[in-house]
Design an enzyme around this catalytic site. Structure first.
Site, mmCIF file in Angstrom:
data_model
loop_
_atom_site.group_PDB
_atom_site.id
_atom_site.type_symbol
_atom_site.label_atom_id
_atom_site.label_comp_id
_atom_site.label_asym_id
_atom_site.label_seq_id
_atom_site.Cartn_x
_atom_site.Cartn_y
_atom_site.Cartn_z
ATOM 1 N N GLU A 369 -15.548 18.154 42.403
ATOM 2 C CA GLU A 369 -16.876 18.323 42.997
ATOM 3 C C GLU A 369 -16.861 18.203 44.519
ATOM 4 O O GLU A 369 -17.799 17.666 45.114
ATOM 5 C CB GLU A 369 -17.897 17.362 42.369
ATOM 6 N N HIS A 646 -19.334 8.351 39.823
ATOM 7 C CA HIS A 646 -18.179 8.238 38.934
ATOM 8 C C HIS A 646 -17.265 7.114 39.406
ATOM 9 O O HIS A 646 -17.208 6.806 40.605
ATOM 10 C CB HIS A 646 -17.365 9.537 38.909
#
Length: 662
Positions: A369, A646
């Protein structure tokens, strides 16, 4: 294979691409800021709740018409730019390879020497993280913001954590035989120049209270040291800046006078201070980047984390060794009293932990990402202070090579301390929904990590991927896992220059890292859990389909709680995740038909330790037959607390050659 150092084959296309993007960018930026102003994060909501004058609402009322007017005015230029930009993507290369030419720039990294496959073997450390560097308006849907500043801070924290010396601490207690492996702790803050100027001679010889093992705790310039090490110095190059300290249990927790004198005489640190980076001196405007006292995510902090033994600023003057030893004794005492850091599962053959730092001597890093191009440049600049080789801006745009139009790249980024020999990228053609707008795929790399005395290359294979994210798309993810295996097999065949009869290369490891967007415990992910990938590759955290090891925890954080004081720093997040109740409050848990939609309203019914969707897999198939690969350490990392939703993961593999040290 030639690695692509520029996105286009010639300068004319590069200039034309820059011109077209220059026409598009004002419209893109204005649209991003306009949407972002209407998507507040929980941190901003809390700030605005204390604003009695509704100042922010007034700003939105004033700026929205201005943004809209400028956006409309920029649309014709953006359209012209798009008509130029889109056809150019057919000639664009799938990644940009960046190699650090100025070694002085890598002031936090230890310079590597080539592994000669001598001795018992060598360890390699791999890290993986989803960093959520989307355009700011899209990142806010994950409750994070200020993408450009976050990118810089993420890179700074990673290279600060990785450039620390590696310390292993084993605690033997008369009343407890379990092990506490604070293997990612630091003795010094990595502020020195290159490795030869950051010497840390922690040669603390012990007969009762402490026993130091290993001579590679920092580099040493003396010729005598090099001669003493001889060939063993090469075989143990994987343990740069590493040492092992064994603390035997004594009820009073004190050293003898002789031992204290020995420690004072032998432990010292030297080296010039690293010039302060502009990015390090900046005062951030967002809560994600505030360095509070006790925030171990930044090594500039003066308060050590719970797992740190001692933190000494190099180059700030003479080190008071009595203070160092007092801290060492104090930390040893604390670690004897607590049980959360001890390995509770004694049948596990490797160390595992929740760490407030990225692993010391991190060799390879796979990120997902990293979608925003400007953020990727800032991140690359920071990572180059530690990693010499980086591949970024990976993927395709427009309609090139994929079935649907791609607005953003794959978001993959790879960084390595070892030379990259070959690289290949493939785009998943079956993306659905919003995922189809990104060129999600897999990046395959071949790295050279050494050579044998017979001039055979020692290589390793690393794959980085990001699968379909939409819940319920199990069939899509299974198809992508099939393609991942096929592409990896083709890549290994096409890049191999060896034959069974005459091997020119010896394969040391084959690792897959990435965000697979399914966990091993959710009932909705049963198809992925039983995929054939897990018959060829091993997951260190997994017992079998639907069952994780008791110490494994989820890697997906609940976005709503990212800015809570309990978890907004690496130390705090580490403490929370070490308790079952803390995990229930701040991790996303496996889905079940019996669970309600509210995360915090169903704490009592939550099972397991959270959704673990970030994986690190390795295989023993296809490697050099006489070598053995096994996991040495596995860790869940909290150093990016407040910067992403995350948890990064790290794995250290030991490649054993089976030979004795010379």
């Amino acid at each position: 294979m030639v690695l692509y150092t520029s996105p286009f084959p010639n300068s004319f296309l590069s200039v034309l691409h820059s011109f077209s993007w220059g026409l598009i960018f004002p419209c893109y930026w204005l649209a991003d800021r306009l949407v972002a102003s209407f998507v507040p994060t929980t941190y901003e909501k809390r700030q605005r709740a204390d604003d009695p004058c509704y100042f922010h609402a007034l700003c939105i009322i004033i700026t929205t018409p201005i943004y809209l007017a400028l956006l409309v005015a920029s649309l014709p230029f953006a359209l012209i730019g798009f008509l130029l930009w889109s056809p150019l993507q057919s000639a664009r290369r799938p990644y940009i390879y960046s190699r650090l030419e100025d070694k002085n720039h890598a002031n936090g990294a230890t310079l590597l020497t080539e592994w000669k496959a001598a001795g018992n073997g060598k360890s390699f450390c791999f890290g993986s993280a989803n960093v959520c560097l989307l355009p700011d308006s899209l990142a806010r849907f994950n409750n994070v913001f200020n993408t450009q500043a976050r990118a810089k801070e993420i890179g700074r924290r990673i290279r600060n954590g990785a450039s620390r010396p590696q310390i292993k601490i084993y605690i033997d207690s008369p009343t407890n035989t379990s092990i506490s492996a604070a293997s990612f702790s630091s003795l010094v803050s990595p502020q020195g120049g290159d490795s030869t100027n950051r010497t840390v001679n922690a040669g603390i010889k012990r007969t009762t209270s402490m026993e130091y093992k290993g001579d590679n705790c920092g580099s040493n310039n003396s010729e005598d040291s090099r001669e003493d090490k001889g060939g063993a110095g090469e075989s143990n190059e994987a343990e740069e800046n590493s040492c092992i300290v064994r603390i035997n249990g004594e009820e009073n927790g004190h050293m003898s006078d002789t031992e204290a004198d020995t420690a004072n005489g032998q432990a010292h640190a030297s080296g010039p201070a690293e010039p302060t980076l502009e990015g390090d001196a900046e005062i951030s405007k967002t809560p994600n980047h505030k360095q509070k006292e006790g925030d171990s995510g930044s090594l500039d902090s003066y308060s050590a984390s719970r797992e740190s033994l001692v933190k000494v600023r190099v180059g700030d003057g003479t080190v008071d060794q009595s203070t160092v030893n007092n801290k060492l004794l104090y930390k040893a005492s604390i670690m004897k009293k607590t049980s959360v850091r001890k390995k509770k599962h004694t049948d596990e053959i490797f160390d595992h932990e929740i760490s407030a730092f990225f692993p010391a001597n991190l060799d390879f890093l796979c990120l997902q990402e990293v979608f925003d191009k400007r953020a990727a440049e800032k991140l690359k600049e920071q990572l180059h202070h530690y990693f010499e080789y980086i591949l970024y801006d990976v993927g395709v745009y427009s309609c090139h090579s994929c079935c649907s139009f791609k607005f953003v790249n794959s978001g993959l980024l790879f960084a390595s301390r070892y030379p990259v020999m070959d690289a290949a990228y493939h785009c998943y053609p079956n993306g659905r929904g919003t995922d189809s707008l990104a060129s999600k795929g897999a990046l395959f790399l071949k790295v050279q990590v050494g050579s044998t005395p017979q001039d055979q290359r020692i290589v390793g294979y690393i794959s980085c991927t990001h699968l379909q994210a939409i819940a319920g798309d199990t069939t899509v993810r299974c198809e992508q896992l099939d393609m991942l295996q096929d592409w990896l097999s083709e890549f290994r065949k096409s890049t191999s220059s060896s034959s069974t009869a005459n091997p020119e290369e010896l394969v040391a490891f084959d690792v897959i890292c990435g965000d697979l967007n399914f966990d091993n415990c959710s009932s909705e992910d049963k198809l992925e859990q039983q995929h054939s990938l897990f018959t060829h590759y091993k997951d260190p955290c997994r017992i079998g389909p639907g069952e994780d090891k008791p110490w494994a925890i989820g890697t997906l954080l609940d976005p709503e709680g990212l800015y809570d004081e309990e978890v907004c720093t690496p130390d705090n997040l580490q403490k929370v995740l070490e308790s079952e109740e803390g995990r229930k409050g701040y991790l996303v848990y496996p889905t079940s038909k019996n669970h309600s939609s509210s995360q915090k309203g169903r704490k009592a019914s939550l099972k397991g330790n959270g959704r673990r969707i970030d994986y690190m897999l390795y295989t023993e198939e296809g490697l050099y037959l006489e070598w053995k690969v096994e996991v040495e350490e596995f860790s869940f990392i909290t150093q990016l607390a407040g910067l992403t939703d995350h948890l990064p993961v790290a794995m250290r593999l030991m490649v054993s050659t089976g030979e004795d040290d010379p």
